[in-house]
Design an enzyme around this catalytic site. Structure first.
Site, PDB file in Angstrom:
ATOM      1  CG  ASP A   1       3.763 -10.048   6.343  1.00 44.37           C
ATOM      2  OD1 ASP A   1       4.499 -10.988   6.670  1.00 44.37           O
ATOM      3  OD2 ASP A   1       3.525  -9.748   5.169  1.00 44.37           O
TER       4      ASP A   1
ATOM      5  CG  HIS B   1      -1.457  -9.215   5.122  1.00 48.34           C
ATOM      6  ND1 HIS B   1      -1.065  -8.741   3.892  1.00 48.34           N
ATOM      7  CD2 HIS B   1      -0.335  -9.636   5.720  1.00 48.34           C
ATOM      8  CE1 HIS B   1       0.256  -8.857   3.759  1.00 48.34           C
ATOM      9  NE2 HIS B   1       0.713  -9.405   4.865  1.00 48.34           N
TER      10      HIS B   1
ATOM     11  CE1 TYR C   1      -3.187  -9.848   0.931  1.00 46.12           C
ATOM     12  CE2 TYR C   1      -4.959  -8.238   0.911  1.00 46.12           C
ATOM     13  CZ  TYR C   1      -3.789  -8.723   1.465  1.00 46.12           C
ATOM     14  OH  TYR C   1      -3.213  -8.075   2.533  1.00 46.12           O
TER      15      TYR C   1
ATOM     16  CB  CYS D   1      -0.870   0.016   1.234  1.00 47.44           C
ATOM     17  SG  CYS D   1      -1.902  -1.435   1.317  1.00 47.44           S
TER      18      CYS D   1
END
Ligand code: ADP
Ligand code: SF4
Length: 700
Positions: A266, A174, A171, A30
């Site tokens: 992470d 997370h 995805y 991001c």
């Protein structure tokens, strides 16, 4: 030239139908620019490709209005209208010979849909799992919803292929996507064929990956980003389960991208985890698939990278932060210029861009996010605009960056530093618990200065205004930093905290200079809210003091929410035995105690103390700057054209802001004053006027 021991990093690797030119892989990350700043975004990715990364990916891309993560600013692929922005990104990446990756995401429980107002979708009826704890619940998906989601994913793959993406992600990482939520027992309590057994919970993942393969049809590779351990024990995804998932679906994608836990697990900061920290979680998974695997670990050491490949942990060296701190890391390894690598310090200021919905910035790389906006480049800078000699006073992060960047422009620069060591606040803070990696800000710049013959460095050379005016410089940058206040003024108090003078008062500068509380009991008042209050509490508690941290905020080091450290900071101060009093302010410093009050009720409480540490605000060390301005009438005779305050001397801020400020001074010297605002931006285009409605609306 490249050291042969790094040759393995430059081997091409096949990812299904496409070939990566080497093993350097910028994984999705991001950046706070997303759909709002698409051109700035595209140029940023382009610079990574130019720097030698073989694969450069976008961040998560919302595939449908039902996965709207507002207020966060990511990318969107809701329909064809989003394609030009995405195509521009792929094109910029391709211009430099890299493969373009796109991370398609359906965020489900993680998307409150505040902008689209669609109902969030999830495996079960549950409140959304967002940072802001939005008062929104998701609906349990029906089979028809699941079929629709698979269709949206296929549509997004089709569109992504059409605009040139080479690697298309699904995805499942997370705790941020529907695929993850279906996999995890924590969220998936379904009793149909999509819930219960692991095979059922992984069914949607398998279907989405198969669909992506089918639609991509050999024109692009399919990748899967997956959390290999949710880090919450048997309630969540476990490593053993992921081994089984790879057993079931291991050959479906062309690439596996392994991540750990949630984002805050992470993207650990250097304060809480070392380089290659993910290795114990990821090791061994590669053997379960014939497909290449990528993983991260804040890798900056080429030797560690080589070991990851040689030991069979990873095929690709994944990087988000190291590629932000140094977009040219691969090229520097290739050209045997290891000493030029701007190593990530693991501070997560980059992450704070996304968390504050603002364009990404980086402590080490001030050009990050400015590639298009200001035309800055991490490795190139325009030549000097004159032969003026430049004096930079103060060798903190601002002064160091200014001197390096000016030296690269070809200016003759003198950098003077009052102290013996260079780096200003950085080496002082780097000596505190957990912050050692921050030294890299100074180490990198010292190393670069040594290569710049046009820059002279003078240590132990405090400069007065007379010194400056007598030295014949054309331009002066005053980078003399700041000092912490000892009067308690900050966010809560606009005036000094009443202090009867009977208690020892220390500032962070005092503590960093080696001063220590004379007694055992310490009250630390943190009205700064970034890392330093928590770090100093940890330090003093570790040295045997009985520390109580008092803060008007609801959390210890509240702003570290934006660097994903909030929970770990709290864990650490608790483990250090620090007493925590949130929602409380310091009212007065008295004999043997600090008078405090609840910020809601004003209820007072005396906290017994032998010393108080005030972490509230700083004041610029601007004496030299102010005096030079006052003596402007003498400038002409001294040959002086301009004096600029930079960094903390101008306004105290983060180290990242000081570095950026130094860079800005260097970039803008001898540049004509910009006509407009000085940087480029994109403004939403207004739609064409709609044709007049044929039927008038009824007034109700
Ligand atoms: P910044 O973050 O803005 O770079 P720092 O506080 O980290 O600021 O660094 C400022 C540096 O300037 C310190 O190393 C300090 O010793 C130095 N300095 C302060 N005043 C003078 C001066 N008059 N002459 C030379 N160096 C100075
Ligand atoms: Fe690394 Fe900090 Fe830069 Fe992020 S902001 S890339 S953590 S140096």
């Amino acid at each position: 030239m490249r050291d042969p021991r790094y040759d393995v990093l430059f081997e091409p690797v096949q990812i299904g139908p496409v070939t990566a030119r080497n093993r350097f892989f910028q994984v999705p990350h991001c950046n706070g620019m997303g759909y709002r700043d698409p051109t700035a975004h595209a140029y940023m990715r382009g610079v990574k490709a130019e720097g030698g990364w073989a694969v450069v990916c976008t961040e998560e891309v919302e595939i449908h209005p039902s996965t709207d993560v507002t207020p966060f600013v990511e990318l969107r692929l809701w329909d064809d209208a989003d394609l030009p922005a995405l195509e521009q990104i792929a094109t910029k990446i391709h211009e430099h010979g890299a493969l373009a990756g796109i991370e398609l995401a359906h965020n489900g429980l993680n998307s409150p849909n505040l902008s689209t107002r669609e109902t969030p979708l999830a495996p079960a009826h549950l409140p959304v799992a967002t940072w802001a704890l939005d008062p929104v619940q998701a609906r349990a998906m029906t089979r028809a919803d699941i079929a629709r989601l698979r269709g949206w994913h296929r549509d997004a793959v089709r569109r992504a292929v059409a605009v040139g993406f080479d690697v298309i992600y699904a995805y499942a990482g997370h705790v941020m996507g529907t695929l993850h939520h279906f996999l995890s027992r924590r969220y998936n309590t379904r009793t149909d064929e999509y819930g219960g057994s692991l095979a059922n919970r992984a069914r949607l993942l398998g279907e989405v990956l198969s669909g992506a393969r089918e639609v991509a049809a050999g024109r692009a590779a399919v990748a899967c980003r997956i959390t290999v351990d949710e880090l919450i024990g048997p309630e969540g995804i476990t490593r053993a389960e992921i081994e089984d998932v790879i057993g079931m679906h291991g050959e479906l994608p062309d690439l596996w991208d392994f991540v750990i836990g949630a984002w805050e697990d992470d993207s650990l900061t250097s304060r809480f985890g070392p380089e290659a920290g993910q290795e114990p979680y990821v090791r061994g998974l590669k053997a379960l698939t014939t497909k290449p695997v990528v993983g991260v670990g804040r890798f900056t050491s080429p030797d560690t990278m080589v070991r990851q490949v040689r030991d069979g942990v990873l095929d690709f060296i994944g990087a988000a932060r190291p590629s932000i701190a140094d977009p040219f890391l691969p090229r520097k390894v290739e050209e045997g210029r290891l000493e030029d690598i701007r190593e990530c310090i693991g501070c997560n200021i980059c992450v704070s861009g996304d968390m504050t919905m603002s364009p990404i910035r980086c402590t080490q790389n001030p050009t990050m996010g400015e590639e298009w906006r200001r035309g800055w480049h991490p490795e190139r800078i325009r030549p000097k605009g004159s032969d003026t000699r430049v004096l930079v006073v103060g060798a903190g992060p601002a002064g160091l960056e200014a001197a390096v960047a000016l030296g690269r422009r070809g200016y003759r620069v003198t950098l003077t530093e009052a102290g013996r060591v260079l780096g200003g606040r950085v080496p002082r803070e780097a000596a505190l618990p957990g912050l050692a990696a921050w030294r890299r800000v100074v180490d990198h710049r010292e190393q670069q200065l040594a290569k710049l013959p046009g820059v002279e460095v003078f240590r132990q050379s405090p400069m007065s205004a007379d010194d400056v005016l007598g030295a014949g410089f054309g331009q002066v940058a005053v980078a003399t930093g700041s000092r912490w206040r000892s009067d308690g003024v900050g966010r809560w108090h606009g005036r000094a905290i009443p202090d009867d003078g009977s208690l020892q008062v220390l500032t962070p500068d005092d503590v960093m200079d080696g001063a220590r509380p004379r007694g055992r009991r310490v009250v630390l008042f943190d009205d700064d809210h970034f890392y330093l209050g928590g770090v100093l509490a940890e330090l003093l508690a570790g040295e045997g003091h009985e520390v109580t941290l008092v803060t008007p905020a609801a959390h210890v080091s509240a702003w570290t929410y934006h660097t994903l450290e909030l929970i770990r900071v709290r864990q650490r101060v608790m483990a250090a035995g620090v007493g925590v009093r949130t929602d409380r302010t310091a009212l007065a410093i008295e004999a043997g105690a600090v008078r405090t009050a609840c910020v809601y009720t004003d209820a007072e409480e005396l906290l017994a103390a032998d010393a108080v540490v005030l972490v509230t605000a700083r004041l610029p060390e601007e004496g030299l700057y102010v005096e030079l301005l006052a003596r402007e009438p003498e400038w002409a005779a001294a040959g002086l054209l301009g004096v600029t305050g930079i960094g903390d001397c101008w306004a105290p801020g983060t180290i990242a802001a000081a570095v950026w400020s130094g860079r800005r001074f260097a970039e803008e010297l001898d540049q004509p004053e910009p006509e407009g605002i000085g940087f480029r931006r994109e403004v939403t285009a207004l739609p064409q006027p709609e044709p007049a409605r044929s039927l008038p609306l009824r007034t109700v």
